[in-house]
Scaffold this motif. Structure first.
Motif, PDB file in Angstrom:
ATOM      1  N   ARG A 110       0.832  -1.207   0.000  1.00 34.87           N
ATOM      2  CA  ARG A 110       0.000   0.000   0.000  1.00 34.87           C
ATOM      3  C   ARG A 110       0.868   1.260   0.000  1.00 34.87           C
ATOM      4  NH1 ARG A 110      -2.775   2.203   3.864  1.00 34.87           N
ATOM      5  NH2 ARG A 110      -1.907   0.750   5.382  1.00 34.87           N
ATOM      6  N   THR A 111       1.913   1.259   0.811  1.00 31.47           N
ATOM      7  CA  THR A 111       2.804   2.420   0.900  1.00 31.47           C
ATOM      8  C   THR A 111       4.254   1.936   0.754  1.00 31.47           C
ATOM      9  OG1 THR A 111       3.258   2.240   3.259  1.00 31.47           O
ATOM     10  CG2 THR A 111       1.227   3.395   2.630  1.00 31.47           C
ATOM     11  N   LEU A 112       5.165   2.880   0.793  1.00 28.68           N
ATOM     12  CA  LEU A 112       6.586   2.524   0.681  1.00 28.68           C
ATOM     13  C   LEU A 112       7.231   2.321   2.050  1.00 28.68           C
ATOM     14  CD1 LEU A 112       7.694   4.937  -2.218  1.00 28.68           C
ATOM     15  CD2 LEU A 112       7.141   2.498  -2.341  1.00 28.68           C
ATOM     16  N   ALA A 113       6.408   2.217   3.108  1.00 28.66           N
ATOM     17  CA  ALA A 113       6.944   2.174   4.469  1.00 28.66           C
ATOM     18  C   ALA A 113       7.956   1.041   4.682  1.00 28.66           C
ATOM     19  CB  ALA A 113       5.793   2.047   5.473  1.00 28.66           C
ATOM     20  N   LYS A 114       7.735  -0.104   4.036  1.00 24.14           N
ATOM     21  CA  LYS A 114       8.628  -1.238   4.265  1.00 24.14           C
ATOM     22  C   LYS A 114       9.574  -1.470   3.083  1.00 24.14           C
ATOM     23  CE  LYS A 114       4.963  -3.623   6.881  1.00 24.14           C
ATOM     24  NZ  LYS A 114       4.004  -4.749   6.760  1.00 24.14           N
ATOM     25  N   LYS A 115       9.763  -0.427   2.262  1.00 21.79           N
ATOM     26  CA  LYS A 115      10.541  -0.627   1.035  1.00 21.79           C
ATOM     27  C   LYS A 115      11.946  -1.178   1.310  1.00 21.79           C
ATOM     28  CE  LYS A 115      12.380   1.461  -3.119  1.00 21.79           C
ATOM     29  NZ  LYS A 115      12.427   2.590  -4.043  1.00 21.79           N
TER      30      LYS A 115
END
Ligand SMILES: [Zn+2]
Ligand SMILES: [Zn+2]
Length: 349
Positions: A206-211
């Motif tokens: 969903r987001t790049l938080a764990k990229k």
């Protein structure tokens, strides 16, 4: 009977609490396992909270079990005391139907026996791995190779086989592009295993938080799905998409990311029915599929594969008294990427 400390929930939705449970006397083909680590699978939480239909209480969850054989029945041939073993989602099957004979015990015609929240063929309620010991038939114990530590091996017994099976079936490997939807307990294993198979892996999150994590786990790109433009730019990009999330996703949007003949395989279990336009499938002769764990031979193969490639789960080890808090954190998506319970910390009077 041997009494052992375990974590049990007395009724649906109640917190887990330490208690003494009874394990059966060894049958000829049984092994007693000193459990060392038990993974927390999201499905444990669904069952403890009775979100998947009527469940059996009191319940001792846990089907990601790693430990050491401490006693063997008189007819046991495969294992000896001291062997490192695991137990996954099943503890028995008929052994005689076409699926059992093919090593696909999860499809047993008589119904395979769930590791917990089930009944054995003798009618006894099954109890899982949040326990100091479990007793299972040697046919449902897996050998954990020496190269795998027991804590990182435990989650392989469910999260590992759940993702290994579809990646193998749909030929993840060199030259193949794999996308993994969701970077959680299942997703992080899918990334590691697909990368170890030689595929080029993209995480769709969903987001790049764990990229950063995703790239370390083996992905070569990482895409935020909340950006619709980025997603539509990936049309016809992937041979295999593994959907690990249990949220309701727009299937047509994701099917369009598949190359012709590609497959979108579901291992997450959304609560609502999927809706899709058949044109999304027909256009590229695409496949929409599902996958349910794997048989015992495939589970052993997966463990050997993970040992050979030096991959286990990424775990956060907790003590028994932190299990209820850990459940809340799993539901909130706040774990990187699997909790395992150090079962030595389970004590009860
Ligand atoms: Zn599981
Ligand atoms: Zn069978």
């Amino acid at each position: 009977m041997t009494r052992v400390p375990a974590l049990s929930t007395p009724f649906a939705g109640a917190p887990l609490e330490p208690t003494m449970i009874e394990t059966r006397d060894l049958r000829d083909d049984d092994v007693r396992i000193d459990v060392k680590f038990a993974g927390i699978c999201h499905s444990d939480i669904h069952q403890v909270r009775e979100e998947w239909g009527s469940a059996i209480f009191p319940m001792v969850p846990g089907h990601e079990i790693a430990g050491i054989v401490s006693e063997v029945g008189s007819g046991v041939t495969r294992y000896q005391v001291g062997d490192r073993v695991g137990v996954g989602c099943m503890v028995d099957s008929c052994g005689e139907c076409e699926f059992c004979k093919d090593g696909e015990e999860q499809f047993c015609a008589k119904g395979s026996v769930a590791t917990y929240n089930g009944h054995g063929y003798d009618g006894e309620e099954t109890k899982g791995g949040y326990s100091r010991q479990v007793v299972v038939s040697e046919r449902f114990a897996l050998r954990i190779p020496d190269r795998l530590e027991l804590d990182v091996a435990a989650p392989l017994l469910c999260a590992g086989i759940t993702t290994y099976t579809p990646l193998k079936r749909w030929n993840a490997g060199p030259g193949r592009k794999v996308a993994v939807i969701g970077l959680g307990g299942l997703g992080h294993m899918a990334v590691r295993i697909a990368a170890a198979m030689g595929a080029e892996v993209t995480v769709l999150s969903r987001t790049l938080a764990k990229k950063e994590d995703g790239m370390v786990l083996g992905a070569s790109s990482y895409v935020a799905t909340e950006d619709a433009d980025v997603l539509s730019g990936l049309a016809k990009s992937f041979d295999i998409i593994v959907n690990t999330v249990s949220a309701d996703l727009p299937m047509d949007t994701y099917l369009r990311l598949l190359r012709p003949l590609g497959v979108l395989v579901n291992v997450g279990l959304p609560s609502e029915a999927l809706t899709l336009s058949p044109g999304s499938l027909i256009g590229g002769s695409r496949v929409l599929a599902g996958s349910n764990i794997g048989g015992i031979p495939a589970t052993q193969e997966m463990l050997d594969f993970c040992a050979e490639h030096g991959i286990g789960a990424q775990v956060e080890t907790i003590e028994a008294n932190a299990v209820n808090e850990a459940y809340d954190r799993v539901v909130a998506g706040d774990v990187r990427y699997r909790f395992v319970i150090d079962t030595a910390t389970i004590t009860a009077d």
